[in-house]
Design a protein around this motif. Sequence first.
Motif, PDB file in Angstrom:
ATOM      1  N   VAL A 126       6.207  -3.895   7.660  1.00 56.85           N
ATOM      2  CA  VAL A 126       7.185  -3.572   6.622  1.00 56.85           C
ATOM      3  C   VAL A 126       6.672  -3.990   5.242  1.00 56.85           C
ATOM      4  O   VAL A 126       6.791  -3.236   4.267  1.00 56.85           O
ATOM      5  CB  VAL A 126       8.542  -4.244   6.928  1.00 56.85           C
ATOM      6  CG1 VAL A 126       9.464  -4.189   5.712  1.00 56.85           C
ATOM      7  CG2 VAL A 126       9.202  -3.565   8.121  1.00 56.85           C
ATOM      8  N   ILE A 127       6.087  -5.176   5.150  1.00 55.29           N
ATOM      9  CA  ILE A 127       5.600  -5.652   3.857  1.00 55.29           C
ATOM     10  C   ILE A 127       4.397  -4.834   3.394  1.00 55.29           C
ATOM     11  O   ILE A 127       4.318  -4.413   2.236  1.00 55.29           O
ATOM     12  CB  ILE A 127       5.248  -7.146   3.933  1.00 55.29           C
ATOM     13  CG1 ILE A 127       6.510  -7.967   4.201  1.00 55.29           C
ATOM     14  CG2 ILE A 127       4.575  -7.613   2.646  1.00 55.29           C
ATOM     15  CD1 ILE A 127       6.256  -9.418   4.546  1.00 55.29           C
ATOM     16  N   ALA A 128       3.457  -4.588   4.301  1.00 48.88           N
ATOM     17  CA  ALA A 128       2.239  -3.871   3.920  1.00 48.88           C
ATOM     18  C   ALA A 128       2.491  -2.390   3.690  1.00 48.88           C
ATOM     19  O   ALA A 128       2.009  -1.808   2.700  1.00 48.88           O
ATOM     20  CB  ALA A 128       1.167  -4.056   4.998  1.00 48.88           C
ATOM     21  N   MET A 129       3.228  -1.740   4.583  1.00 53.69           N
ATOM     22  CA  MET A 129       3.341  -0.285   4.573  1.00 53.69           C
ATOM     23  C   MET A 129       4.573   0.232   3.840  1.00 53.69           C
ATOM     24  O   MET A 129       4.634   1.420   3.503  1.00 53.69           O
ATOM     25  CB  MET A 129       3.303   0.238   6.007  1.00 53.69           C
ATOM     26  CG  MET A 129       1.995  -0.090   6.714  1.00 53.69           C
ATOM     27  SD  MET A 129       2.006   0.293   8.479  1.00 53.69           S
ATOM     28  CE  MET A 129       2.234   2.064   8.432  1.00 53.69           C
ATOM     29  N   ASN A 130       5.521  -0.617   3.593  1.00 54.50           N
ATOM     30  CA  ASN A 130       6.691  -0.217   2.820  1.00 54.50           C
ATOM     31  C   ASN A 130       6.684  -0.886   1.446  1.00 54.50           C
ATOM     32  O   ASN A 130       6.490  -0.223   0.438  1.00 54.50           O
ATOM     33  CB  ASN A 130       7.981  -0.527   3.582  1.00 54.50           C
ATOM     34  CG  ASN A 130       8.204   0.394   4.751  1.00 54.50           C
ATOM     35  OD1 ASN A 130       7.767   0.108   5.866  1.00 54.50           O
ATOM     36  ND2 ASN A 130       8.844   1.522   4.519  1.00 54.50           N
ATOM     37  N   LEU A 131       6.877  -2.189   1.433  1.00 49.54           N
ATOM     38  CA  LEU A 131       7.022  -2.879   0.162  1.00 49.54           C
ATOM     39  C   LEU A 131       5.852  -2.608  -0.789  1.00 49.54           C
ATOM     40  O   LEU A 131       6.059  -2.218  -1.946  1.00 49.54           O
ATOM     41  CB  LEU A 131       7.157  -4.392   0.397  1.00 49.54           C
ATOM     42  CG  LEU A 131       7.270  -5.244  -0.867  1.00 49.54           C
ATOM     43  CD1 LEU A 131       8.563  -4.937  -1.614  1.00 49.54           C
ATOM     44  CD2 LEU A 131       7.189  -6.729  -0.528  1.00 49.54           C
ATOM     45  N   ILE A 132       4.630  -2.809  -0.316  1.00 52.78           N
ATOM     46  CA  ILE A 132       3.478  -2.665  -1.206  1.00 52.78           C
ATOM     47  C   ILE A 132       2.962  -1.231  -1.243  1.00 52.78           C
ATOM     48  O   ILE A 132       2.815  -0.634  -2.319  1.00 52.78           O
ATOM     49  CB  ILE A 132       2.352  -3.634  -0.810  1.00 52.78           C
ATOM     50  CG1 ILE A 132       2.857  -5.084  -0.857  1.00 52.78           C
ATOM     51  CG2 ILE A 132       1.149  -3.440  -1.754  1.00 52.78           C
ATOM     52  CD1 ILE A 132       3.381  -5.531  -2.202  1.00 52.78           C
ATOM     53  N   SER A 133       2.687  -0.632  -0.084  1.00 51.04           N
ATOM     54  CA  SER A 133       2.129   0.727  -0.074  1.00 51.04           C
ATOM     55  C   SER A 133       3.019   1.719  -0.805  1.00 51.04           C
ATOM     56  O   SER A 133       2.552   2.502  -1.647  1.00 51.04           O
ATOM     57  CB  SER A 133       1.896   1.193   1.366  1.00 51.04           C
ATOM     58  OG  SER A 133       0.882   0.453   1.991  1.00 51.04           O
ATOM     59  N   GLU A 134       4.300   1.696  -0.511  1.00 53.15           N
ATOM     60  CA  GLU A 134       5.200   2.658  -1.138  1.00 53.15           C
ATOM     61  C   GLU A 134       5.488   2.292  -2.589  1.00 53.15           C
ATOM     62  O   GLU A 134       5.706   3.172  -3.423  1.00 53.15           O
ATOM     63  CB  GLU A 134       6.503   2.757  -0.340  1.00 53.15           C
ATOM     64  CG  GLU A 134       6.336   3.383   1.031  1.00 53.15           C
ATOM     65  CD  GLU A 134       5.989   4.875   0.964  1.00 53.15           C
ATOM     66  OE1 GLU A 134       5.995   5.457  -0.141  1.00 53.15           O
ATOM     67  OE2 GLU A 134       5.706   5.458   2.014  1.00 53.15           O
ATOM     68  N   GLY A 135       5.463   1.001  -2.901  1.00 58.67           N
ATOM     69  CA  GLY A 135       5.623   0.607  -4.290  1.00 58.67           C
ATOM     70  C   GLY A 135       4.452   1.066  -5.138  1.00 58.67           C
ATOM     71  O   GLY A 135       4.635   1.601  -6.242  1.00 58.67           O
ATOM     72  N   VAL A 136       3.242   0.860  -4.626  1.00 57.42           N
ATOM     73  CA  VAL A 136       2.043   1.334  -5.323  1.00 57.42           C
ATOM     74  C   VAL A 136       2.095   2.854  -5.473  1.00 57.42           C
ATOM     75  O   VAL A 136       1.732   3.406  -6.516  1.00 57.42           O
ATOM     76  CB  VAL A 136       0.773   0.894  -4.573  1.00 57.42           C
ATOM     77  CG1 VAL A 136      -0.467   1.574  -5.151  1.00 57.42           C
ATOM     78  CG2 VAL A 136       0.615  -0.623  -4.630  1.00 57.42           C
ATOM     79  N   SER A 137       2.549   3.534  -4.435  1.00 53.57           N
ATOM     80  CA  SER A 137       2.648   4.991  -4.471  1.00 53.57           C
ATOM     81  C   SER A 137       3.622   5.452  -5.556  1.00 53.57           C
ATOM     82  O   SER A 137       3.324   6.384  -6.317  1.00 53.57           O
ATOM     83  CB  SER A 137       3.108   5.512  -3.104  1.00 53.57           C
ATOM     84  OG  SER A 137       3.272   6.914  -3.117  1.00 53.57           O
ATOM     85  N   PHE A 138       4.771   4.808  -5.643  1.00 56.98           N
ATOM     86  CA  PHE A 138       5.751   5.183  -6.668  1.00 56.98           C
ATOM     87  C   PHE A 138       5.159   5.039  -8.064  1.00 56.98           C
ATOM     88  O   PHE A 138       5.285   5.940  -8.905  1.00 56.98           O
ATOM     89  CB  PHE A 138       7.008   4.326  -6.545  1.00 56.98           C
ATOM     90  CG  PHE A 138       8.002   4.566  -7.645  1.00 56.98           C
ATOM     91  CD1 PHE A 138       8.814   5.688  -7.624  1.00 56.98           C
ATOM     92  CD2 PHE A 138       8.114   3.676  -8.708  1.00 56.98           C
ATOM     93  CE1 PHE A 138       9.724   5.926  -8.659  1.00 56.98           C
ATOM     94  CE2 PHE A 138       9.017   3.903  -9.737  1.00 56.98           C
ATOM     95  CZ  PHE A 138       9.821   5.032  -9.712  1.00 56.98           C
ATOM     96  N   ASP A 139       4.496   3.935  -8.321  1.00 54.77           N
ATOM     97  CA  ASP A 139       3.888   3.713  -9.629  1.00 54.77           C
ATOM     98  C   ASP A 139       2.795   4.743  -9.913  1.00 54.77           C
ATOM     99  O   ASP A 139       2.675   5.254 -11.031  1.00 54.77           O
ATOM    100  CB  ASP A 139       3.290   2.304  -9.702  1.00 54.77           C
ATOM    101  CG  ASP A 139       4.345   1.218  -9.591  1.00 54.77           C
ATOM    102  OD1 ASP A 139       5.519   1.473  -9.920  1.00 54.77           O
ATOM    103  OD2 ASP A 139       3.993   0.101  -9.163  1.00 54.77           O
ATOM    104  N   PHE A 140       1.999   5.032  -8.896  1.00 55.22           N
ATOM    105  CA  PHE A 140       0.895   5.980  -9.035  1.00 55.22           C
ATOM    106  C   PHE A 140       1.407   7.361  -9.427  1.00 55.22           C
ATOM    107  O   PHE A 140       0.952   7.955 -10.418  1.00 55.22           O
ATOM    108  CB  PHE A 140       0.132   6.038  -7.707  1.00 55.22           C
ATOM    109  CG  PHE A 140      -0.937   7.087  -7.639  1.00 55.22           C
ATOM    110  CD1 PHE A 140      -2.216   6.818  -8.099  1.00 55.22           C
ATOM    111  CD2 PHE A 140      -0.680   8.341  -7.102  1.00 55.22           C
ATOM    112  CE1 PHE A 140      -3.218   7.778  -8.035  1.00 55.22           C
ATOM    113  CE2 PHE A 140      -1.661   9.303  -7.024  1.00 55.22           C
ATOM    114  CZ  PHE A 140      -2.941   9.027  -7.494  1.00 55.22           C
ATOM    115  N   PHE A 141       2.356   7.891  -8.673  1.00 54.54           N
ATOM    116  CA  PHE A 141       2.830   9.250  -8.944  1.00 54.54           C
ATOM    117  C   PHE A 141       3.635   9.304 -10.237  1.00 54.54           C
ATOM    118  O   PHE A 141       3.604  10.327 -10.939  1.00 54.54           O
ATOM    119  CB  PHE A 141       3.627   9.775  -7.756  1.00 54.54           C
ATOM    120  CG  PHE A 141       2.765  10.114  -6.575  1.00 54.54           C
ATOM    121  CD1 PHE A 141       2.047  11.295  -6.554  1.00 54.54           C
ATOM    122  CD2 PHE A 141       2.636   9.232  -5.515  1.00 54.54           C
ATOM    123  CE1 PHE A 141       1.216  11.608  -5.488  1.00 54.54           C
ATOM    124  CE2 PHE A 141       1.808   9.531  -4.447  1.00 54.54           C
ATOM    125  CZ  PHE A 141       1.096  10.719  -4.427  1.00 54.54           C
TER     126      PHE A 141
END
Length: 229
Positions: A126-141
């Motif tokens: 959850v921390i690696a694949m949601n909190l960070i991965s999806e957070g980084v993705s939101f900022d990126f796009f």
Amino acid sequence: MKWLLDLGAKYRQDLLSGSFYKHLAAAQHPDDVRGWVRQLYYQSSDFTATLAMRYTMCRDFRYQGCFARHATEEVDHASLLLEWMHKHDFLQPGENPTSIAATLETQLVSAYCFRSVLRESYEHQVIAMNLISEGVSFDFFSAVIPVFARLGLKTNRYWTVHREIDQDHLAMGIDLIPQCDEDSAQGKEYSRIARETSVLYGRMLDSWCTANKDIQETLSLAQLVSARR
């Protein structure tokens, strides 16, 4: 856990000051983003695969609904990206999207996510694949879409959907993992996972800054070989 969400936001803010976003802001032509778009295919394809595998392997009913929803909402992302790449000539007809090699840093992010599913706890996932991965993705796009508009690159659903759903995805599952204080033993473990995942994403994005140079060298070599035949 507000402290964990805040910590994830802090690490993401640090990434936004990195070299990738400086290169992105300086882009003047579609060719300036060509290299990292090819890298993005690897990240998109592998991440959707890890989400599907996470749901398939999950045996805890408390997480199954969350993991199923996440995987379902991202299942077609790699194919949408391929469609966009062909439309805007980032791929030639018949060209394999993996004809340009992934950077080692891109491979490491994918490997880390796969390992999280295969070997680590649901909290880690959850921390690696949601909190960070999806957070980084939101900022990126959120950063990329305005640049593409300036460059005349029209975005399809692949790009816009991330800005719409990734904020929701980054918080998914945080309420399901054991709750704790930041300074507790478990809290320190959560912090470690968030930090190391962020470091890997930062290194991946940094590696994309040289992707344009690498792709030009690959194309030049291919043209040289073709000319000698």
